[in-house]
Design an enzyme around this catalytic site. Structure first.
Site, short mmCIF file in Angstrom:
data_model
loop_
_atom_site.label_atom_id
_atom_site.label_comp_id
_atom_site.label_asym_id
_atom_site.label_seq_id
_atom_site.Cartn_x
_atom_site.Cartn_y
_atom_site.Cartn_z
N GLU A 94 -59.86 51.77 113.84
CA GLU A 94 -61.13 52.47 113.98
C GLU A 94 -62.09 52.06 112.88
O GLU A 94 -61.68 51.71 111.78
CB GLU A 94 -60.87 53.97 113.94
CG GLU A 94 -60.10 54.40 115.18
CD GLU A 94 -59.55 55.80 115.10
OE1 GLU A 94 -60.32 56.70 114.73
OE2 GLU A 94 -58.37 55.99 115.41
N CYS A 107 -67.50 52.02 107.56
CA CYS A 107 -66.17 52.24 107.01
C CYS A 107 -65.20 51.44 107.88
O CYS A 107 -65.11 51.68 109.08
CB CYS A 107 -65.86 53.74 107.07
SG CYS A 107 -64.17 54.16 106.60
N CYS A 114 -50.60 53.04 108.90
CA CYS A 114 -50.50 53.08 107.45
C CYS A 114 -49.09 53.49 107.06
O CYS A 114 -48.46 54.29 107.71
CB CYS A 114 -51.50 54.09 106.89
SG CYS A 114 -51.60 54.06 105.08
N CYS A 118 -49.40 59.88 103.12
CA CYS A 118 -50.08 61.03 102.48
C CYS A 118 -50.15 62.18 103.49
O CYS A 118 -50.58 61.99 104.62
CB CYS A 118 -51.49 60.63 102.04
SG CYS A 118 -51.50 59.23 100.92
N CYS A 121 -53.48 63.26 105.43
CA CYS A 121 -54.29 62.23 106.09
C CYS A 121 -53.77 61.97 107.50
O CYS A 121 -52.59 61.74 107.70
CB CYS A 121 -54.27 60.94 105.27
SG CYS A 121 -55.21 59.61 106.04
N CYS A 334 -63.29 61.68 106.95
CA CYS A 334 -62.13 61.13 106.26
C CYS A 334 -60.83 61.76 106.71
O CYS A 334 -60.72 62.97 106.75
CB CYS A 334 -62.24 61.38 104.77
SG CYS A 334 -63.59 60.53 104.07
N1 SAH Z 1 -55.50 54.15 101.73
C1 SAH Z 1 -56.76 54.24 101.08
C2 SAH Z 1 -57.94 54.25 102.04
C3 SAH Z 1 -57.88 55.19 103.20
S1 SAH Z 1 -58.12 56.90 102.89
C4 SAH Z 1 -56.79 55.43 100.13
O1 SAH Z 1 -55.83 56.16 100.10
O2 SAH Z 1 -57.76 55.58 99.41
C5 SAH Z 1 -59.82 57.08 102.63
C6 SAH Z 1 -60.19 58.36 101.86
O3 SAH Z 1 -60.09 59.51 102.69
C7 SAH Z 1 -59.28 58.60 100.68
O4 SAH Z 1 -59.98 59.06 99.57
C8 SAH Z 1 -58.37 59.66 101.25
O5 SAH Z 1 -57.69 60.27 100.25
C9 SAH Z 1 -59.35 60.51 102.01
N2 SAH Z 1 -58.75 61.45 102.96
C10 SAH Z 1 -57.65 61.28 103.70
N3 SAH Z 1 -57.40 62.36 104.45
C11 SAH Z 1 -58.37 63.25 104.20
C12 SAH Z 1 -58.67 64.55 104.69
N4 SAH Z 1 -57.91 65.15 105.60
N5 SAH Z 1 -59.79 65.16 104.21
C13 SAH Z 1 -60.58 64.56 103.30
N6 SAH Z 1 -60.34 63.34 102.81
C14 SAH Z 1 -59.25 62.67 103.24
#
Ligand code: SAH
Length: 343
Positions: A94, A107, A114, A118, A121, A334
């Site tokens: 995406e 973006c 992935c 986390c 996410c 995000c």
């Molecule tokens: N793997 C990389 C890039 C992808 S995540 C990283 O971890 O930075 C992109 C951003 O979105 C990161 O800052 C991540 O922590 C944030 N993110 C992921 N899930 C989220 C959520 N549910 N709410 C807000 N931010 C989130």
């Protein structure tokens, strides 16, 4: 994408000149092709009207400009556009196009799926499929730009995937979008976001690109961070922050720490104070993100302490910004990119 043919989007101008020569093409064809592709958004050799028929045949036979298909496109009320792209082998990713006062930003995703796991996410909910090649990441920008007719002036690598888990392809991508005969995106208009793969932060710093680095921090103690970000077992908070200090030393660019506020978990005043002490000597920004729900369970996690949390950081001299939420109605914010309906 087509593995038999060489993808034009993999090469810088200088590399392409040499390559064209090997295929019996004139070296100046390189700049002509790059102009068609990056300025005019033409991806069909036969439409390149200043190139001879013979050379169009040679190009078509040996090279490709294939872009991913648009499998799905959603447009938010705030103008944000989310694309689901499908590559020819079926892998999907995406990309999200967002309008800001200062221009349009995209973006992009660096992997299909992935591995980082986390918990907050949505990308982690879908199994890892594969790394993207550099040209496949670049292709997301070109496809989105030609479809939306927008002039994309900034790129963030914050979509699906961990860019530093696909390092070589990431660097190829950055060099290509950076080149002046291509999209000409200066380092300051590019941001790479990582969950904190420490050795790669050092390697990236040594590369000397003037790219912005974002690090997803989200917690202030190793115990708590490990509970939501498994990567912390391998590289802890102290190691991550040290690497960010090195990044600043080398590039003179302040690192931005991402901190998604999750109600009752990481959003108390004590967390804010501990964050201040962690970052007190670090040249950085903190980007506070109102957490976006990824399922029913997390729907009520929005912090009520957003302004209090930010105030503590400011009082302690830490520059803080709050991320604007774009595209929530289309699950484009995000962490939401892979969110399925109703789960
Ligand atoms: N793997 C990389 C890039 C992808 S995540 C990283 O971890 O930075 C992109 C951003 O979105 C990161 O800052 C991540 O922590 C944030 N993110 C992921 N899930 C989220 C959520 N549910 N709410 C807000 N931010 C989130």
């Amino acid at each position: 994408m087509n593995s038999q043919k060489t993808h034009i989007l993999s090469y810088t101008h200088n590399e392409l000149k040499d390559l064209f020569q090997q295929y019996g093409l004139k070296r100046y064809r390189a700049i002509q092709v790059l102009e068609w592709v990056y300025s005019k958004k033409i991806f069909d050799f036969s439409l390149m009207s200043n190139i001879s028929k013979e050379d169009i045949a040679l190009l078509t036979e040996n090279f490709t400009l294939e872009l991913p298909e648009i499998e799905k496109k959603l447009v938010s009320q705030d103008g944000t556009i989310k694309y689901l792209f499908r590559y020819s082998d079926g892998a999907t990713v995406e990309s999200v196009v967002m309008d800001y006062d200062y221009g349009t930003s995209i973006c992009v995703s660096s992997q299909s799926g992935c591995k980082m796991g986390c918990v907050f996410c949505a990308s982690s909910k879908v199994p890892f499929s594969r790394n993207l090649e550099g040209y496949e990441i670049t292709a997301q920008i070109l496809k989105a730009a030609s479809d939306s007719n927008k002039n994309i002036s900034r790129t963030v690598v914050m979509g699906i995937g961990e860019p530093f888990d696909n390092y070589d392809n990431l660097v190829n991508f950055l060099k290509i979008i950076n080149m002046k005969e291509g999209l000409n995106l200066g380092g300051r208009r590019i941001t790479v976001s990582t969950c904190g793969i420490v050795p790669k932060i050092y390697e990236f710093a040594d590369l000397g690109l003037q790219v912005n680095l974002s690090v997803s921090l989200h917690e202030v103690t190793d115990k708590e961070r490990t509970a939501i970000m498994p990567i912390n077992k391998k590289y802890n908070i102290e190691q991550v922050i040290k690497a960010c200090e090195y990044y600043f030393e080398k590039t003179n660019r302040r690192v931005s720490f991402e901190y998604a506020l999750i109600s009752g978990k990481n959003d108390t005043d004590e967390h804010a104070m501990r964050l201040c002490s962690l970052l007190k000597n670090v040249m950085c920004y903190v980007n506070v993100i109102p957490v976006n729900p990824i399922d029913k369970k997390s729907a009520h996690q929005n912090s009520k302490n957003l302004s209090g949390f930010c105030a503590i950081l400011k009082e302690n001299g830490i520059p803080v910004t709050v991320r604007r939420e774009l595209g929530r109605d289309i699950d484009a914010a995000c962490g939401q990119l892979r969110r399925q309906n109703d789960n």
